[in-house]
Write an enzyme that holds these catalytic residues in place. Structure first.
Site, PDB file in Angstrom:
ATOM      1  N   ARG A  17      52.698 -17.582  -6.880  1.00 19.53           N
ATOM      2  CA  ARG A  17      53.224 -16.941  -5.368  1.00 19.53           C
ATOM      3  C   ARG A  17      51.527 -17.736  -5.426  1.00 19.53           C
ATOM      4  O   ARG A  17      50.874 -18.412  -4.830  1.00 19.53           O
ATOM      5  CB  ARG A  17      52.101 -15.039  -5.732  1.00 19.53           C
ATOM      6  CG  ARG A  17      50.724 -15.351  -6.687  1.00 19.53           C
ATOM      7  CD  ARG A  17      50.154 -13.462  -6.141  1.00 19.53           C
ATOM      8  NE  ARG A  17      48.901 -13.853  -6.792  1.00 19.53           N
ATOM      9  CZ  ARG A  17      47.766 -12.530  -7.917  1.00 19.53           C
ATOM     10  NH1 ARG A  17      48.503 -12.182  -8.404  1.00 19.53           N
ATOM     11  NH2 ARG A  17      46.992 -12.649  -7.766  1.00 19.53           N
ATOM     12  N   ASP A  38      52.269 -19.528 -14.703  1.00 18.25           N
ATOM     13  CA  ASP A  38      51.485 -18.178 -14.280  1.00 18.25           C
ATOM     14  C   ASP A  38      51.132 -17.347 -15.329  1.00 18.25           C
ATOM     15  O   ASP A  38      51.927 -17.113 -16.252  1.00 18.25           O
ATOM     16  CB  ASP A  38      51.815 -17.466 -13.181  1.00 18.25           C
ATOM     17  CG  ASP A  38      50.950 -16.940 -12.200  1.00 18.25           C
ATOM     18  OD1 ASP A  38      51.081 -16.909 -11.318  1.00 18.25           O
ATOM     19  OD2 ASP A  38      50.433 -15.979 -12.569  1.00 18.25           O
ATOM     20  N   ASP A  73      49.313 -17.104 -20.664  1.00 19.17           N
ATOM     21  CA  ASP A  73      47.411 -17.679 -19.732  1.00 19.17           C
ATOM     22  C   ASP A  73      47.486 -18.360 -20.149  1.00 19.17           C
ATOM     23  O   ASP A  73      46.670 -19.005 -21.038  1.00 19.17           O
ATOM     24  CB  ASP A  73      46.761 -16.119 -20.830  1.00 19.17           C
ATOM     25  CG  ASP A  73      45.268 -15.945 -20.153  1.00 19.17           C
ATOM     26  OD1 ASP A  73      44.891 -16.521 -19.774  1.00 19.17           O
ATOM     27  OD2 ASP A  73      44.709 -14.852 -20.461  1.00 19.17           O
ATOM     28  N   ASN A 100      46.056 -24.821 -10.184  1.00 23.40           N
ATOM     29  CA  ASN A 100      45.335 -23.802  -9.519  1.00 23.40           C
ATOM     30  C   ASN A 100      44.480 -22.488  -9.577  1.00 23.40           C
ATOM     31  O   ASN A 100      44.292 -22.074  -9.214  1.00 23.40           O
ATOM     32  CB  ASN A 100      46.582 -23.617  -8.257  1.00 23.40           C
ATOM     33  CG  ASN A 100      46.529 -22.791  -7.516  1.00 23.40           C
ATOM     34  OD1 ASN A 100      46.549 -23.191  -6.543  1.00 23.40           O
ATOM     35  ND2 ASN A 100      47.234 -21.747  -7.285  1.00 23.40           N
ATOM     36  N   TYR A 169      32.038 -16.245  -9.385  1.00 23.62           N
ATOM     37  CA  TYR A 169      33.303 -17.397  -8.752  1.00 23.62           C
ATOM     38  C   TYR A 169      32.782 -18.000  -8.146  1.00 23.62           C
ATOM     39  O   TYR A 169      33.657 -19.163  -8.832  1.00 23.62           O
ATOM     40  CB  TYR A 169      34.034 -16.563  -7.679  1.00 23.62           C
ATOM     41  CG  TYR A 169      34.853 -17.384  -6.922  1.00 23.62           C
ATOM     42  CD1 TYR A 169      36.708 -17.166  -7.322  1.00 23.62           C
ATOM     43  CD2 TYR A 169      35.384 -17.244  -5.804  1.00 23.62           C
ATOM     44  CE1 TYR A 169      37.038 -18.010  -7.013  1.00 23.62           C
ATOM     45  CE2 TYR A 169      36.207 -18.087  -4.609  1.00 23.62           C
ATOM     46  CZ  TYR A 169      36.905 -18.585  -5.731  1.00 23.62           C
ATOM     47  OH  TYR A 169      38.277 -19.527  -5.450  1.00 23.62           O
ATOM     48  N   LYS A 173      34.051 -22.155  -9.168  1.00 26.16           N
ATOM     49  CA  LYS A 173      34.044 -23.576  -9.122  1.00 26.16           C
ATOM     50  C   LYS A 173      32.726 -24.474  -8.545  1.00 26.16           C
ATOM     51  O   LYS A 173      33.935 -25.816  -8.845  1.00 26.16           O
ATOM     52  CB  LYS A 173      34.909 -22.777  -7.568  1.00 26.16           C
ATOM     53  CG  LYS A 173      35.330 -21.775  -7.250  1.00 26.16           C
ATOM     54  CD  LYS A 173      37.010 -22.580  -7.990  1.00 26.16           C
ATOM     55  CE  LYS A 173      37.967 -21.890  -7.600  1.00 26.16           C
ATOM     56  NZ  LYS A 173      38.977 -22.462  -8.280  1.00 26.16           N
ATOM     57  N   ILE A 202      41.959 -19.062   2.887  1.00 23.46           N
ATOM     58  CA  ILE A 202      42.781 -19.671   3.697  1.00 23.46           C
ATOM     59  C   ILE A 202      43.970 -18.302   3.212  1.00 23.46           C
ATOM     60  O   ILE A 202      44.100 -17.296   2.654  1.00 23.46           O
ATOM     61  CB  ILE A 202      43.825 -20.523   2.204  1.00 23.46           C
ATOM     62  CG1 ILE A 202      42.890 -21.799   2.652  1.00 23.46           C
ATOM     63  CG2 ILE A 202      45.123 -20.527   2.387  1.00 23.46           C
ATOM     64  CD1 ILE A 202      43.059 -22.598   3.591  1.00 23.46           C
ATOM     65  N   THR A 204      46.845 -16.319   3.125  1.00 22.56           N
ATOM     66  CA  THR A 204      48.061 -15.444   1.799  1.00 22.56           C
ATOM     67  C   THR A 204      48.761 -14.276   2.201  1.00 22.56           C
ATOM     68  O   THR A 204      47.135 -13.465   2.675  1.00 22.56           O
ATOM     69  CB  THR A 204      47.578 -15.450   0.193  1.00 22.56           C
ATOM     70  OG1 THR A 204      46.617 -14.258   0.065  1.00 22.56           O
ATOM     71  CG2 THR A 204      47.364 -17.141   0.176  1.00 22.56           C
TER      72      THR A 204
HETATM   73  N1  LIG Z   1      43.035 -17.828  -0.619  1.00 26.45           N
HETATM   74  C1  LIG Z   1      41.516 -19.430   0.152  1.00 26.45           C
HETATM   75  O1  LIG Z   1      41.159 -18.734   0.708  1.00 26.45           O
HETATM   76  C2  LIG Z   1      40.776 -19.985  -1.419  1.00 26.45           C
HETATM   77  C3  LIG Z   1      39.840 -20.213  -0.808  1.00 26.45           C
HETATM   78  C4  LIG Z   1      39.284 -20.890  -1.452  1.00 26.45           C
HETATM   79  C5  LIG Z   1      40.024 -21.250  -3.200  1.00 26.45           C
HETATM   80  N2  LIG Z   1      40.639 -20.777  -3.351  1.00 26.45           N
HETATM   81  C6  LIG Z   1      40.990 -20.883  -4.639  1.00 26.45           C
HETATM   82  O2  LIG Z   1      43.181 -21.376  -4.904  1.00 26.45           O
HETATM   83  C7  LIG Z   1      43.780 -20.922  -5.414  1.00 26.45           C
HETATM   84  C8  LIG Z   1      45.142 -19.853  -5.240  1.00 26.45           C
HETATM   85  O3  LIG Z   1      44.405 -19.162  -4.652  1.00 26.45           O
HETATM   86  P1  LIG Z   1      44.986 -17.795  -3.855  1.00 26.45           P
HETATM   87  O4  LIG Z   1      44.881 -17.293  -2.900  1.00 26.45           O
HETATM   88  O5  LIG Z   1      46.588 -18.468  -4.105  1.00 26.45           O
HETATM   89  O6  LIG Z   1      44.723 -16.770  -5.200  1.00 26.45           O
HETATM   90  P2  LIG Z   1      46.314 -15.802  -5.797  1.00 26.45           P
HETATM   91  O7  LIG Z   1      45.400 -14.973  -6.762  1.00 26.45           O
HETATM   92  O8  LIG Z   1      47.278 -15.704  -5.001  1.00 26.45           O
HETATM   93  O9  LIG Z   1      47.197 -17.041  -7.303  1.00 26.45           O
HETATM   94  C9  LIG Z   1      46.229 -17.219  -8.341  1.00 26.45           C
HETATM   95  C10 LIG Z   1      47.244 -17.174  -9.064  1.00 26.45           C
HETATM   96  O10 LIG Z   1      46.876 -17.544 -10.467  1.00 26.45           O
HETATM   97  C11 LIG Z   1      47.507 -16.661 -11.502  1.00 26.45           C
HETATM   98  N3  LIG Z   1      46.279 -16.531 -12.310  1.00 26.45           N
HETATM   99  C12 LIG Z   1      45.190 -15.852 -12.419  1.00 26.45           C
HETATM  100  N4  LIG Z   1      44.399 -15.963 -13.944  1.00 26.45           N
HETATM  101  C13 LIG Z   1      45.738 -16.712 -14.393  1.00 26.45           C
HETATM  102  C14 LIG Z   1      45.327 -17.150 -16.230  1.00 26.45           C
HETATM  103  N5  LIG Z   1      44.487 -16.581 -16.714  1.00 26.45           N
HETATM  104  N6  LIG Z   1      46.780 -17.694 -16.447  1.00 26.45           N
HETATM  105  C15 LIG Z   1      47.350 -17.951 -15.757  1.00 26.45           C
HETATM  106  N7  LIG Z   1      47.884 -18.131 -14.413  1.00 26.45           N
HETATM  107  C16 LIG Z   1      47.081 -17.064 -13.603  1.00 26.45           C
HETATM  108  C17 LIG Z   1      46.856 -15.596 -10.605  1.00 26.45           C
HETATM  109  O11 LIG Z   1      48.352 -15.050 -11.257  1.00 26.45           O
HETATM  110  C18 LIG Z   1      48.020 -15.746  -9.006  1.00 26.45           C
HETATM  111  O12 LIG Z   1      49.588 -16.298  -9.490  1.00 26.45           O
HETATM  112  C19 LIG Z   1      42.957 -20.016  -6.350  1.00 26.45           C
HETATM  113  O13 LIG Z   1      41.967 -21.431  -7.993  1.00 26.45           O
HETATM  114  C20 LIG Z   1      41.844 -19.929  -5.744  1.00 26.45           C
HETATM  115  O14 LIG Z   1      40.353 -19.848  -6.399  1.00 26.45           O
HETATM  116  C21 LIG Z   1      41.219 -19.625  -2.090  1.00 26.45           C
END
Ligand SMILES: NC(=O)c1ccc[n+]([C@@H]2O[C@H](COP(=O)([O-])OP(=O)(O)OC[C@H]3O[C@@H](n4cnc5c(N)ncnc54)[C@H](O)[C@@H]3O)[C@@H](O)[C@H]2O)c1
Length: 274
Positions: A17, A38, A73, A100, A169, A173, A202, A204
């Protein structure tokens, strides 16, 4: 789109996702076979609105490339080893790894002085340990090949604390940015590059739901005047995954509309929940 990754193979972690899905689709559009992994392949209520199939694997295959999917995981070393080895044995090479997986995994926010150790460790594991494990096992395959590109997903929060209630968090990071540099040094002699992307805010489906009432306030903090899109991130991932970035390693690129460089004031928002 020029097929700069034709015949290559990319693993995208956390790609069921959100932004990870967009990276998987971008890899496919560039011609790469894509491995989706995932902890929950269904995406559930956080499925992106423009999804064209039930799973990201189906969306990827509709773009004319092959795809594998693994549910598990990313903090489990046996699972990660299996994903890396099956990728290599199925496709013959592992050319791109996009680390990611990230977020707080439902652990929720909290102040550092009040946080339970388990909660802190959980979030460090999701952001840092997953990146370490996938880089270790993919890195060993790439070392034998003498080429490869590893791209880590950090965050502006790893550079400046965006939310005071995210010490776990932000620290995770920040460590991802550090690991990027150390592994870039280790793997440079093998022709492998290791870089990071650090997104700002970002949009979503999940992010919009969580920040619902704060979006206007957060937008005002972004010098470019808008919340970023998954596409904004995927364009930079394309650069880091292809020959366009061959002479670049150990770098972190901030994809944040100027947030980190031009407006580094930290947020005082405390009612943030995940
Ligand atoms: N959305 C934002 O604004 C933003 C900003 C900065 C950084 N990020 C980073 O970008 C990446 C994606 O973010 P997103 O917003 O799409 O988040 P999200 O939570 O929708 O996506 C993270 C995905 O990782 C999977 N996941 C989580 N823990 C897991 C594990 N232990 N093993 C396997 N899969 C696992 C989740 O099921 C999910 O599909 C992340 O690393 C997030 O920290 C996002």
């Amino acid at each position: 789109m020029e097929k700069r990754l034709l015949g290559k193979t990319a693993i995208v972690t956390g790609s069921a996702r959100g932004i990870g899905r967009e990276y998987a689709l971008r890899m496919a559009k560039l011609g790469a076979n894509v491995v989706i992994t995932d902890i929950d392949l269904s995406a559930g209520k956080y499925k992106e609105k423009d999804a064209k199939a039930k799973t990201v694997r189906e969306e990827v295959r509709a773009l004319g490339v092959e795809s594998l999917e693994f549910e598990g995981d990313g903090t489990d070393e046996n699972f990660v080893r299996l994903v890396a080895e099956k990728t290599k044995s199925t496709f013959g090479s592992l050319d791109v790894l996009i680390n990611n997986i990230g977020g707080t995994g439902g652990a929720g926010p909290g102040l550092a002085t009040e946080m339970e150790l388990d909660k802190f460790r959980k979030v460090i594991d999701i952001n840092l340990t997953t990146t370490f494990l996938f880089s270790k096992h993919a890195g060993n395959i790439m070392k034998e090949q003498k080429n490869g590109k590893i791209i880590n997903v950090a965050s502006v929060a790893g550079f400046v604390p965006l939310f005071v209630v995210q010490p776990h968090y932000s620290a995770g990071k920040a460590a991802v940015i550090s690991l990027t540099k150390t592994m870039a040094l280790e793997l440079a002699p093998y022709g492998i590059t290791v870089n990071a992307i650090a997104p700002g805010y970002i949009s979503t489906v999940k992010w919009d739901a969580h920040f619902d009432s704060q979006i206007e306030e957060l937008t005002k903090k972004v010098p470019l005047g808008r919340i970023g899109t998954t596409e904004d991130c995927a364009k930079v991932i394309e650069f880091l995954a292809t020959d366009l970035s061959d002479y670049l390693t150990g770098q972190t690129i901030f994809v944040d509309g100027g947030l980190k460089s031009l407006n580094p004031s930290s947020s005082k928002i405390e009612n943030y929940t995940v």
